[in-house]
Write an enzyme that holds these catalytic residues in place. Sequence first.
Site, PDB file in Angstrom:
ATOM      1  N   CYS A  12      94.083  25.215  56.899  1.00 26.81           N
ATOM      2  CA  CYS A  12      93.114  24.467  57.692  1.00 26.81           C
ATOM      3  C   CYS A  12      93.594  24.319  59.141  1.00 26.81           C
ATOM      4  O   CYS A  12      92.779  24.221  60.066  1.00 26.81           O
ATOM      5  CB  CYS A  12      92.839  23.100  57.083  1.00 26.81           C
ATOM      6  SG  CYS A  12      94.327  22.199  56.599  1.00 26.81           S
ATOM      7  N   HIS A  46      95.273  17.129  55.965  1.00 28.95           N
ATOM      8  CA  HIS A  46      94.200  18.106  56.108  1.00 28.95           C
ATOM      9  C   HIS A  46      93.696  18.080  57.549  1.00 28.95           C
ATOM     10  O   HIS A  46      93.511  17.027  58.142  1.00 28.95           O
ATOM     11  CB  HIS A  46      93.076  17.750  55.124  1.00 28.95           C
ATOM     12  CG  HIS A  46      91.934  18.712  55.167  1.00 28.95           C
ATOM     13  ND1 HIS A  46      92.095  20.076  55.033  1.00 28.95           N
ATOM     14  CD2 HIS A  46      90.606  18.501  55.340  1.00 28.95           C
ATOM     15  CE1 HIS A  46      90.913  20.655  55.117  1.00 28.95           C
ATOM     16  NE2 HIS A  46      89.989  19.746  55.303  1.00 28.95           N
TER      17      HIS A  46
END
Lengths: 540, 160
Positions: free
Chosen positions: A198, A494
């Site tokens: 990510c 994340h």
Amino acid sequence: MATSLMQMPKNSLIRGTWGLKPSTPNAPAGCSHVNGYKVDNWRQNLRVIYQCFVWSGTAETRRRKAKSCICHMCGAHLNRLHSCLYCVFFGCFTKKHIHEHAKNKRHNLAIDLLYGGIYCFVCQDYIYDKDMEQIAKEEQRKAWKLVSVHSTGIGEKYTTWEPTKRELELFRHNPKRRKITTNCTIGLRGLINLGNTCFMNCIVQALTHTPLLRDFFLSDRHKCEMQSNSCLVCEMSQLFQEFYSGHRSPHIPFRLLHLVWTHARHLAGYEQQDAHEFLIAALDVLHRHCKGDTINDNGKKTNNPNHCNCIIDQIFTGGLQSDVTCQVCHGVSTTIDPFWDISLDLPGSPTPFWPLSPGGDGSTVNGENHLSGSTTLTDCLRRFTRPEHLGSNAKIKCGGCHSYQESTKQLTMKKLPIVACFHLKRFEHSAKLRRKITTYVSFPLELDMTPFMASSKESRVNGQYQQSVDVLNNDNKYSLFAVVNHQGTLESGHYTSFIRQHKDQWFKCDDAIITKASIKDVLDSEGYLLFYHKQFLEYE
Amino acid sequence: MKMEEMPLSSPDNTKLEALMHDIYSELVEDACLGLCFEVHRAVKQGYFFLGEPDQESMKEFEIVDQPGVDIFGQVFNQWKNKECECPNCNRLIAASRFAPHLEKCLGMGRNSSRIASRRLARNNMSKSESDQEDNDDLNDNDWSYGAEKKAKKRRSDKVF
């Protein structure tokens, strides 16, 4: 004097003397009445008319044109002067003097002296004949070259694209169009997470939504000189094609990952990586692979890292000025270093954030109590550009005093990049501590960098810019266009990003999922990497 | 009055202002004329309306703003079975596990070097010992912290 267009009634502009006819596939742009003109030495005659009375390449021809081009009937210089193509007669269009001449002498072609268009009095419209236009184009190019000899860097005149007959046919047979309007998904695409990638996806979203970079790649400006298939710039170009393809399924950036890892071995390992680290590594590889596109001032290719003019340097490279002032003789030693991003310390890190200026009281800043209200990006920038006492342990050898003295050091912006990337240092990797600083830092949609420029140093008192904001000076104004955020802890987290498309539309990019976001969502987010784009661009 | 005949040295400011205004309006008018010519030519040559979008395409690429779906109107998390071909070894790898595969494939990262050095050591071992090492290859397809622990434990059982 000429009637201004502003004073003319609106409808006469469309219907008036133009006779603008709607296009039909079979109506020709030229007309048969030019055949009477195209005899003997017509080409040379036409060239002379263009050279002397339309496109003036030199000051001499300009003067001659200004003196000799007046209406033979009323003496006006303006009023849309036309020259008869058959004889030496100038007449103005507005007062219909050229029309009278055409009727009386049966000379049915005239040329507009301002833009070189050919008017046919039989068709009562401007016509576009292929042969005549060819001559017009050539003469214009010649005149333009003459003009650019006297001024630097203009070169060839830019001509807009025009479809050929064949292309027009193709367009008519294929009426489907993919046009990027404000409510259009084209340019947006999700990215598959390849296993904790990510961090890469967010940087890709930020780069593909950097307007100048997008324009560079979509206009096919990269000329690859690498022999193998491992050019990252080519892959970047391909990435833009994927984003603008209209595909709705997310793209799998496996080739990009492979290329970045082979060219930046220090990013070894796929464990959760830092988006900022990836950004710098990617920019570095792109910069190195831009060899084919690097042209310096002399028109020669250069790969000198200090004078590179590749698109990456043009967009991202700024100059950071460092001034070291000797406390004894007050001599200043200045150096300027290039930078691609600005890393900013936050409150909560080991080094104290406040006071922003030396000698100031720790609890207040310019009379305001800083404890109320959140830290702003401007606070961080003020701290970054504050004069800092280098203690007695860090004496600098002063060129003026010829001895080691205490000094203050100050960083300011000498040259601002077109895209400014601010990195909020949220990840602490000191010997004893690895943690994430989650202090909220508010950042603006629009940012004025003037107070942090090297030229503004004199106007600062206690870190606060004293001069009032000059609304007319747009050089240092920036707009936010991308934000990369990190959720979670240092060990497991994340990355997501917000990107701006079409001025005020924001989208949240969470790997493969792209959703619409509000400006409030963006500004309320924690912020890790902030991308700002200059609002106004100037030629150098 | 012709432009050349206008006395510029006149101290009359209104005359000068009038002259300035005329020059300015003329420049604006010329610029507008240029634009008119461009449009006129484009219409006559037939390419003026070339780029106009058709309704069908406009609908097809319209941004969707509904809960539970992305801007393309697609439901979240439907992309489970994507695959890609590794540029290094040309094997077909599940996209969501490509990064850990690539790390080993390129021989990067701390774990890859450990596995590689074990493979080197394997060449110096007897066959029966090297059989136990084969389980290592199973790890290529799925990276997890647990597997690493198991592998380490196995190593300590060995007698070199």
